[in-house]
Design a protein around this motif. Structure first.
Motif, PDB file in Angstrom:
ATOM      1  N   SER A  46       0.823  -1.211   0.000  1.00 19.94           N
ATOM      2  CA  SER A  46       0.000   0.000   0.000  1.00 19.94           C
ATOM      3  C   SER A  46       0.857   1.260   0.000  1.00 19.94           C
ATOM      4  O   SER A  46       0.550   2.239  -0.696  1.00 19.94           O
ATOM      5  CB  SER A  46      -0.925   0.005   1.215  1.00 19.94           C
ATOM      6  OG  SER A  46      -1.757  -1.142   1.225  1.00 19.94           O
ATOM      7  N   GLY A  47       1.937   1.252   0.795  1.00 18.59           N
ATOM      8  CA  GLY A  47       2.829   2.403   0.837  1.00 18.59           C
ATOM      9  C   GLY A  47       3.514   2.654  -0.497  1.00 18.59           C
ATOM     10  O   GLY A  47       3.626   3.804  -0.951  1.00 18.59           O
ATOM     11  N   ALA A  48       3.960   1.578  -1.149  1.00 23.67           N
ATOM     12  CA  ALA A  48       4.619   1.720  -2.446  1.00 23.67           C
ATOM     13  C   ALA A  48       3.650   2.243  -3.500  1.00 23.67           C
ATOM     14  O   ALA A  48       4.002   3.120  -4.312  1.00 23.67           O
ATOM     15  CB  ALA A  48       5.207   0.379  -2.878  1.00 23.67           C
ATOM     16  N   VAL A  49       2.423   1.720  -3.487  1.00 26.61           N
ATOM     17  CA  VAL A  49       1.426   2.172  -4.461  1.00 26.61           C
ATOM     18  C   VAL A  49       1.044   3.625  -4.212  1.00 26.61           C
ATOM     19  O   VAL A  49       0.844   4.399  -5.161  1.00 26.61           O
ATOM     20  CB  VAL A  49       0.180   1.263  -4.411  1.00 26.61           C
ATOM     21  CG1 VAL A  49      -0.954   1.851  -5.254  1.00 26.61           C
ATOM     22  CG2 VAL A  49       0.530  -0.137  -4.907  1.00 26.61           C
ATOM     23  N   LEU A  50       0.938   4.027  -2.935  1.00 26.28           N
ATOM     24  CA  LEU A  50       0.626   5.423  -2.627  1.00 26.28           C
ATOM     25  C   LEU A  50       1.693   6.358  -3.179  1.00 26.28           C
ATOM     26  O   LEU A  50       1.376   7.411  -3.757  1.00 26.28           O
ATOM     27  CB  LEU A  50       0.487   5.618  -1.113  1.00 26.28           C
ATOM     28  CG  LEU A  50       0.272   7.061  -0.644  1.00 26.28           C
ATOM     29  CD1 LEU A  50      -1.000   7.647  -1.247  1.00 26.28           C
ATOM     30  CD2 LEU A  50       0.237   7.131   0.882  1.00 26.28           C
ATOM     31  N   ALA A  51       2.959   5.988  -3.010  1.00 29.07           N
ATOM     32  CA  ALA A  51       4.049   6.818  -3.551  1.00 29.07           C
ATOM     33  C   ALA A  51       3.941   6.927  -5.071  1.00 29.07           C
ATOM     34  O   ALA A  51       4.100   8.017  -5.646  1.00 29.07           O
ATOM     35  CB  ALA A  51       5.394   6.219  -3.149  1.00 29.07           C
ATOM     36  N   ALA A  52       3.634   5.801  -5.717  1.00 26.51           N
ATOM     37  CA  ALA A  52       3.464   5.830  -7.172  1.00 26.51           C
ATOM     38  C   ALA A  52       2.247   6.661  -7.559  1.00 26.51           C
ATOM     39  O   ALA A  52       2.263   7.375  -8.576  1.00 26.51           O
ATOM     40  CB  ALA A  52       3.314   4.394  -7.700  1.00 26.51           C
TER      41      ALA A  52
ATOM     42  N   HIS B 220      -5.635   1.454  -7.258  1.00 25.28           N
ATOM     43  CA  HIS B 220      -6.412   0.469  -6.505  1.00 25.28           C
ATOM     44  C   HIS B 220      -6.219  -0.942  -7.060  1.00 25.28           C
ATOM     45  O   HIS B 220      -6.149  -1.911  -6.301  1.00 25.28           O
ATOM     46  CB  HIS B 220      -7.893   0.846  -6.534  1.00 25.28           C
ATOM     47  CG  HIS B 220      -8.245   1.966  -5.607  1.00 25.28           C
ATOM     48  ND1 HIS B 220      -8.242   1.833  -4.228  1.00 25.28           N
ATOM     49  CD2 HIS B 220      -8.611   3.257  -5.856  1.00 25.28           C
ATOM     50  CE1 HIS B 220      -8.600   2.978  -3.671  1.00 25.28           C
ATOM     51  NE2 HIS B 220      -8.822   3.856  -4.625  1.00 25.28           N
ATOM     52  N   TRP B 221      -6.124  -1.072  -8.365  1.00 20.78           N
ATOM     53  CA  TRP B 221      -5.917  -2.390  -8.952  1.00 20.78           C
ATOM     54  C   TRP B 221      -4.496  -2.898  -8.734  1.00 20.78           C
ATOM     55  O   TRP B 221      -4.270  -4.118  -8.629  1.00 20.78           O
ATOM     56  CB  TRP B 221      -6.260  -2.377 -10.440  1.00 20.78           C
ATOM     57  CG  TRP B 221      -7.689  -2.743 -10.674  1.00 20.78           C
ATOM     58  CD1 TRP B 221      -8.707  -1.924 -11.039  1.00 20.78           C
ATOM     59  CD2 TRP B 221      -8.260  -4.033 -10.507  1.00 20.78           C
ATOM     60  NE1 TRP B 221      -9.881  -2.620 -11.112  1.00 20.78           N
ATOM     61  CE2 TRP B 221      -9.643  -3.921 -10.792  1.00 20.78           C
ATOM     62  CE3 TRP B 221      -7.750  -5.281 -10.135  1.00 20.78           C
ATOM     63  CZ2 TRP B 221     -10.513  -5.010 -10.726  1.00 20.78           C
ATOM     64  CZ3 TRP B 221      -8.622  -6.372 -10.064  1.00 20.78           C
ATOM     65  CH2 TRP B 221      -9.978  -6.236 -10.357  1.00 20.78           C
ATOM     66  N   LEU B 222      -3.532  -1.995  -8.672  1.00 19.28           N
ATOM     67  CA  LEU B 222      -2.172  -2.420  -8.345  1.00 19.28           C
ATOM     68  C   LEU B 222      -2.120  -3.052  -6.950  1.00 19.28           C
ATOM     69  O   LEU B 222      -1.458  -4.071  -6.743  1.00 19.28           O
ATOM     70  CB  LEU B 222      -1.221  -1.222  -8.408  1.00 19.28           C
ATOM     71  CG  LEU B 222      -0.745  -0.781  -9.795  1.00 19.28           C
ATOM     72  CD1 LEU B 222       0.095   0.495  -9.676  1.00 19.28           C
ATOM     73  CD2 LEU B 222       0.053  -1.890 -10.469  1.00 19.28           C
ATOM     74  N   ILE B 223      -2.832  -2.449  -5.998  1.00 16.09           N
ATOM     75  CA  ILE B 223      -2.880  -3.001  -4.640  1.00 16.09           C
ATOM     76  C   ILE B 223      -3.521  -4.381  -4.642  1.00 16.09           C
ATOM     77  O   ILE B 223      -2.995  -5.338  -4.044  1.00 16.09           O
ATOM     78  CB  ILE B 223      -3.649  -2.057  -3.697  1.00 16.09           C
ATOM     79  CG1 ILE B 223      -2.860  -0.768  -3.472  1.00 16.09           C
ATOM     80  CG2 ILE B 223      -3.931  -2.729  -2.350  1.00 16.09           C
ATOM     81  CD1 ILE B 223      -3.595   0.271  -2.654  1.00 16.09           C
TER      82      ILE B 223
END
Length: 502
Positions: free
Chosen positions: A196-202, A229-232
């Motif tokens: 979740s943290g990595a996706v938020l940064a992206a 959302h789909w990446l997560i």
């Protein structure tokens, strides 16, 4: 002679006094030690959970922040989609997933890990079907917002295209919620937190690129949100299938379809009417309650400005709710695990520590909101009217934040114990028979505007919180442990071919 005897007897009396106090001292030390250990366990569960909730919520928070600087209409449009349509849909799906939360937590406590994979697949089926049913609300967002919810016409027109571009995240929610509960029931959430943290940064980088650099506006913001959302969901699914859960995940099975009727019965509360309150109402009552607040504000004079102001406040409140949901998840896990393991005393201690911790965190957030009440609105808007209006509501926001740090934990305890039905009825009464009518009375009849609407609805929240606290601290946990044992025996079973419900 008497003095001599008194002098000789004094040490003996002191020793006797020490021996009399020794058991109490030992009991107190033991209790403090158990509280400390329970607190450590709670934080070990809650910290990654709250970070996960915070990171995933911040996707919408960041989107609103970028879009808000495009203009007041854009801020209002995204706010009504995010806080009315998307929050309501998420609440429905989260409510349907509450059955998985209860069953998975108690199954782990009873050592029945093999049931988790089947439960998760059944939850995917139910949530995906529900996402399909919810799609028309996003397709016809403009007429729904304009004609049915009476939102400002120009805001509704701009919100419609954004809502249609946001449809893919509906199905990401349907996949993501059961996955989260699968990991949380086993206290394996650090990997999810990292994802979740990595996706938020992206997401921050992609939203900046789409909205600021490429000028894609609302459409670009919506598409980036879908991708994030789909990446997560995809990363969590890969983690589950990666071999880290050999006992809990044994691959896809047709048993998820053969037992689907029994799982639906649990989600429906064994009756359609109860389901309407439990599976939809319980999980989403809180979401819809605050959604109703925004809808009512949209009926006031100068609605666009009022929506902008309220959306700023609600975004910060929802952020603290996400933190509280981390503690809610941890409390639910602790309660369900201890009840499943037939340890009522440990369950009671877990409840006391969870509620105390959430109240302490709420006090910290309330102080932060009071100190920074004039600076926080600037993240979402450059408009002096929006910033000034949100700052004026800062005091009420601080009180609301304190309460919003506590009631999710009480709800988590209820889910862990399997009390969805009675708590749903309590919520309906407090929110919809007390809070909303008072909000309408104060806001429209007594002409206090947005402040009156919020104060009335806050009264309903306070009443709900007080009733739940009274119920929880009067509960006989020994009886609840017996009920959990019966539930696992009836729904889990040692035989792999046994139905979910006899």
């Amino acid at each position: 002679m008497i003095a001599h005897n008194n002098m000789k007897s004094s040490p003996r009396l002191e020793n006797e006094h020490e021996h009399e106090n020794e058991p109490n001292n030992l009991i107190m030390k033991k209790l403090l030690s158990r509280c400390w250990e329970e607190s450590r366990l709670l934080w070990r569960l809650a910290f990654p959970a709250l970070l996960t909730e915070l990171f995933q919520f911040s996707i919408g928070f960041v989107t609103t922040g970028f879009v808000g600087h495009l203009g007041e209409v854009e801020l209002a449009a995204v706010s009504v989609v995010e806080n009315i349509l998307d929050s309501s849909a998420y609440g429905v799906l989260f409510g349907l997933g509450s059955a998985l939360d209860t069953l998975s937590g108690q199954a782990v406590g009873a050592g029945r890990l093999e049931r988790l994979g089947t439960y998760t697949q059944q939850s995917w089926i139910i949530c995906s079907a529900t996402a399909v049913a919810l799609t028309p609300a996003f397709v016809f967002a403009t007429p729904i917002l304009k004609s049915f919810l009476h939102q400002p016409p120009h805001v509704s027109r701009v919100a419609g295209p954004y809502a249609r571009w946001a449809i893919p995240r509906l199905f990401a929610h349907a996949m993501n919620i059961p996955l989260l509960m699968f990991f949380q029931a086993q206290s394996r959430v650090w990997a999810v937190t990292a994802i979740s943290g990595a996706v938020l940064a992206a997401h921050v980088a992609l939203t900046y690129l789409a909205v600021r650099r490429l000028g894609c506006g609302l459409r670009g913001a919506a598409v980036v949100g879908d991708i994030s959302h789909w990446l997560i969901a995809a990363a969590q699914f890969a983690y589950m299938r990666g071999g880290c859960f050999p006992e809990a995940w044994k691959g896809f099975t047709v048993r998820s379809f053969s037992n689907l009727g029994a799982f639906v019965k649990l989600s429906l509360g064994s009756a359609v009417m109860i389901w309407l309150v439990v599976s939809i109402g319980y999980g989403s009552l809180e979401f819809w309650y605050y959604t109703t607040l925004l809808v009512l504000v949209g009926l006031l004079k100068h609605a666009k400005l009022q929506i902008d102001i309220m959306s700023v406040c609600l975004n910060y409140e929802f952020m603290t709710i996400m933190v509280a949901l981390g503690f809610s998840t941890a409390a639910g896990i602790r309660v369900s695990n201890e009840l499943g393991a037939n340890r009522p005393k440990e369950t009671k201690l877990a409840v006391v520590v969870a509620v105390s911790t959430s109240a302490f965190m709420g006090a910290i957030f309330m102080a932060f909101a009071l100190i920074w009440r004039t600076s926080l609105p600037k993240f979402f808007s450059d408009s002096p009217k929006v910033i000034d209006g949100a700052s004026r509501l800062g005091y009420l926001l601080a009180v609301t934040i304190f309460m919003s740090s506590i009631w999710p934990v009480l709800s988590g305890v209820a889910v862990g114990a399997g009390w969805q039905v009675p708590v749903a009825f309590i919520n309906v009464g407090c929110y919809y028979l007390v809070g909303i009518p008072l909000g309408i009375l104060f806001g429209f009849r007594l002409k206090h505007g947005a402040l009156g609407i919020w104060m009335g609805m806050l009264t309903g929240t306070f009443l709900q919180m007080a009733i739940l606290l009274a119920i929880i601290f009067r509960t006989k946990w020994e009886k609840q442990a017996e009920l959990a044992k019966m539930r696992i025996s009836e729904w889990g079973g040692k035989n792999e071919n046994q139905p979910l419900i006899s």
